[in-house]
Every structure is written in structure tokens, then in C-alpha cells.
Scaffold this active site. Structure first.
Site, PDB file in Angstrom:
ATOM      1  N   ARG A  37       0.782  -1.235   0.000  1.00  0.00           N
ATOM      2  CA  ARG A  37       0.000   0.000   0.000  1.00  0.00           C
ATOM      3  C   ARG A  37       0.817   1.291   0.000  1.00  0.00           C
ATOM      4  NH1 ARG A  37      -4.680   0.881   3.867  1.00  0.00           N
ATOM      5  NH2 ARG A  37      -3.061   0.799   5.465  1.00  0.00           N
ATOM      6  N   ASP A  38       2.147   1.216   0.051  1.00  0.00           N
ATOM      7  CA  ASP A  38       2.937   2.447   0.077  1.00  0.00           C
ATOM      8  C   ASP A  38       4.249   2.260  -0.700  1.00  0.00           C
ATOM      9  OD1 ASP A  38       3.339   5.112   0.730  1.00  0.00           O
ATOM     10  OD2 ASP A  38       4.421   4.633   2.575  1.00  0.00           O
ATOM     11  N   ILE A  39       4.123   1.739  -1.928  1.00  0.00           N
ATOM     12  CA  ILE A  39       5.303   1.498  -2.764  1.00  0.00           C
ATOM     13  C   ILE A  39       5.721   2.818  -3.412  1.00  0.00           C
ATOM     14  CG2 ILE A  39       6.213   0.227  -4.751  1.00  0.00           C
ATOM     15  CD1 ILE A  39       4.028  -1.891  -4.184  1.00  0.00           C
TER      16      ILE A  39
END
Length: 307
Positions: A37-39
Site C-alpha cells: 500500500r505504500d510502494i
């Protein structure tokens, strides 16, 4: 991660292979039911040997495989924690998050790795790269396949993106091997272009083969035409001689009273008229009749024909 690419002046293919390494880490997480969710570039560490490590699973969520990858549990509270510029449309809208969100973020990451820029609405890597001078390669180096891959990963609707990170990786690998990617329509022209790029020797071989085939067709056609001309010539001579031989026939010709000299005269008249449109054959018949006149000591007639 993008700083590593710039400082090392990595080539296009080197950046793509580095991206594949990161994508494989995301694919590993998905197989273990974890959505990152936070690439983003700052969450990827690349050491001096070019080995990448995906960091910061602080807002990652665990999925329930029985619920089509919809998030059922999480490692943080229900607060919508995200990096807005890298968040997928469904994250920003507060909708259920699936593995498709990571695929969207991988599309953004790939764009940044290749261009050092985030895309605007509908912008492709090629368009961004054409405005950026600080790269080790030109925009022309980007294949349309790269734009297609990124565009598919960045679709607004999650269902229209790659079905999995594995499928995204496969298309990158196919591109690196100059093979047709799944995201492109399978047209014959596209597949031929890929084959020619993969096998550069094929173009000159195909050209030589085409020339050889055309030459063979031309030679065969010329030979066939020549055979037909020979058949027509033989048939015409046969008809001419048959008419000459029928002349003394009392039932078909002029009868027994016809002399050889008269028959030859009739043959010359026939050649004058019936062979007027075929000068080469007419010349051949004149030469033959002139030889007969010579053998009969009719030299004046023979000379007229020869002239």
C-alpha cells in the site's frame, strides 16, 4: 531508488531489471497475503551491489484469500494513511483496497525509475522523457511496449489493470527479450516487428528470399511463355505444310494437274497473307520455300523470296 539509477547512469534495460527485482518482492508479499500500500522510491533501498530491498510495511494490510483479496485485517488503525501522490484511486477514495493498488503504485514507480518524474493525467513515460534531459538514454529508446505496460498498470479501474504482479513482471520480461507482450493487441504487424527486432538477420534473408522467389516466378513465366510461342509456331508450320500437301489431292485440293511450281506459288501466296501478322514465322517459311525453288533451279523466284 531513482537516485541510485541517476547516479549510476543506468541504461533502460538495467532500470527495467531493477524494477523487476522490486516487483518480485511485492509479488512475494502478495503470495503471503500482504498488500504493501505504500510502494514508492524512498521505500526501496538499493545497496552498492545493485540489490534492492522493499522497506516500510508500516501501513501494509493482510488480505483474506477467500474474499477475492479484499482487505480484512490491517497492521494499523482505520485511519487512511497513505502517500497521496503514490496512492491508487481507490485508496484516495477510501474504497476497499486489493492487490491492484500495489500494481498501480508499481506503475508509478516504473515511470519514476525511467523518467525521474511522476506522470500527469494520462502522460506516458515517453512523453515525460521527451521533456527530461538528465537521462542516459533518449525518449526514442523507449519502446511503445513500455508505455503500454505502464498505461495498463495505471488504469483507474482496478479490474482493468494487470490481474497480478506476476503478469506485470512477465510483460517486462517479454519486452526485455523482444517478444510480444500480453498488453498489446496481437496483430500480425506487431508480431513481425518483434520477430525482426529479435532476429535482425531475418530482414535481409527475407529480402533476398523475396527477390529469389520473384526472379524464379519471372523466369518460370518467361519459360512458359516461350514454350507457348514454340507450340504456336509448330502448329502454324504444321497447318501451312498440311495445306501445301493437300493441294494435289483431287478431293481437297486442285487435283493431279497441279504442278510443283504452281503448288509452290500457292504456298508463297498463302505465306504472304496468312502469316502477315507473324513476320518471324513468315521469314522462316520464305527461307524454306526459297530453298525448294533453288533445288528446282528456279533461282529468280528463290532470290525474290530471300530478298
Amino acid at each position: 531508488m531513482n537516485r541510485f539509477c541517476k547516479s549510476r547512469k543506468l541504461s533502460l534495460n538495467e532500470r527495467l531489471r531493477l524494477f523487476v527485482n522490486v516487483a518480485e518482492a511485492v509479488e512475494y508479499a502478495h503470495r503471503h497475503l500482504v498488500i504493501h500500500r505504500d510502494i514508492k522510491p524512498s521505500n526501496i533501498l538499493v545497496n552498492e551491489d545493485g540489490i534492492s530491498t522493499l522497506l516500510d510495511f508500516g501501513i501494509a494490510k493482510i488480505v483474506d484469500a477467500s474474499q477475492s483479496d479484499i482487505v480484512m485485517a490491517h497492521t494499523q488503525t482505520e485511519m487512511r494513511i497513505m502517500t497521496p501522490v503514490f496512492a491508487s484511486p481507490e485508496q484516495r477514495a477510501g474504497e476497499p483496497v486489493t492487490t491492484a493498488a500495489d500494481i498501480y503504485q508499481l506503475g508509478l514507480l516504473l515511470t519514476v525509475i525511467l523518467t525521474d518524474e511522476l506522470p500527469g493525467d494520462g502522460e506516458t513515460p515517453s512523453q515525460l522523457l521527451s521533456k527530461t534531459a538528465d537521462t542516459s538514454y533518449k525518449a526514442a529508446a523507449l519502446s511503445p511496449d513500455i508505455d503500454t505496460i505502464v498505461s495498463k498498470a495505471l488504469r483507474v479501474e482496478p479490474s482493468e489493470r494487470y490481474r497480478s504482479v506476476t503478469a506485470l513482471i512477465e510483460d517486462i520480461e517479454l519486452h526485455l527479450r523482444n517478444r510480444p507482450i500480453s498488453a498489446q493487441p496481437p496483430s500480425l504487424r506487431y508480431r513481425v516487428a518483434k520477430f525482426m527486432k529479435r532476429q535482425p538477420w531475418a530482414a535481409p534473408v527475407a529480402a533476398v528470399s523475396t527477390v529469389a522467389i520473384v526472379a524464379a516466378i519471372v523466369m518460370t513465366s518467361a519459360y512458359t511463355l516461350r514454350l507457348q510461342e514454340e507450340r504456336d509456331r509448330a502448329e502454324s508450320i504444321k497447318t501451312f505444310l498440311m495445306d501445301f500437301l493437300r493441294a494435289p489431292d483431287p478431293f481437297e485440293g486442285e487435283g493431279r494437274e497441279l504442278t510443283v511450281e504452281q503448288a509452290l506459288g500457292n504456298a508463297v501466296s498463302t505465306a504472304d497473307t496468312s502469316l502477315a501478322q507473324r513476320p518471324e514465322l513468315q521469314t522462316e517459311v520464305y527461307a524454306m520455300l526459297a530453298g525448294v525453288y533453288t533445288n528446282l533451279d528456279l533461282h529468280e523466284e528463290a532470290l525474290d523470296l530471300r530478298e
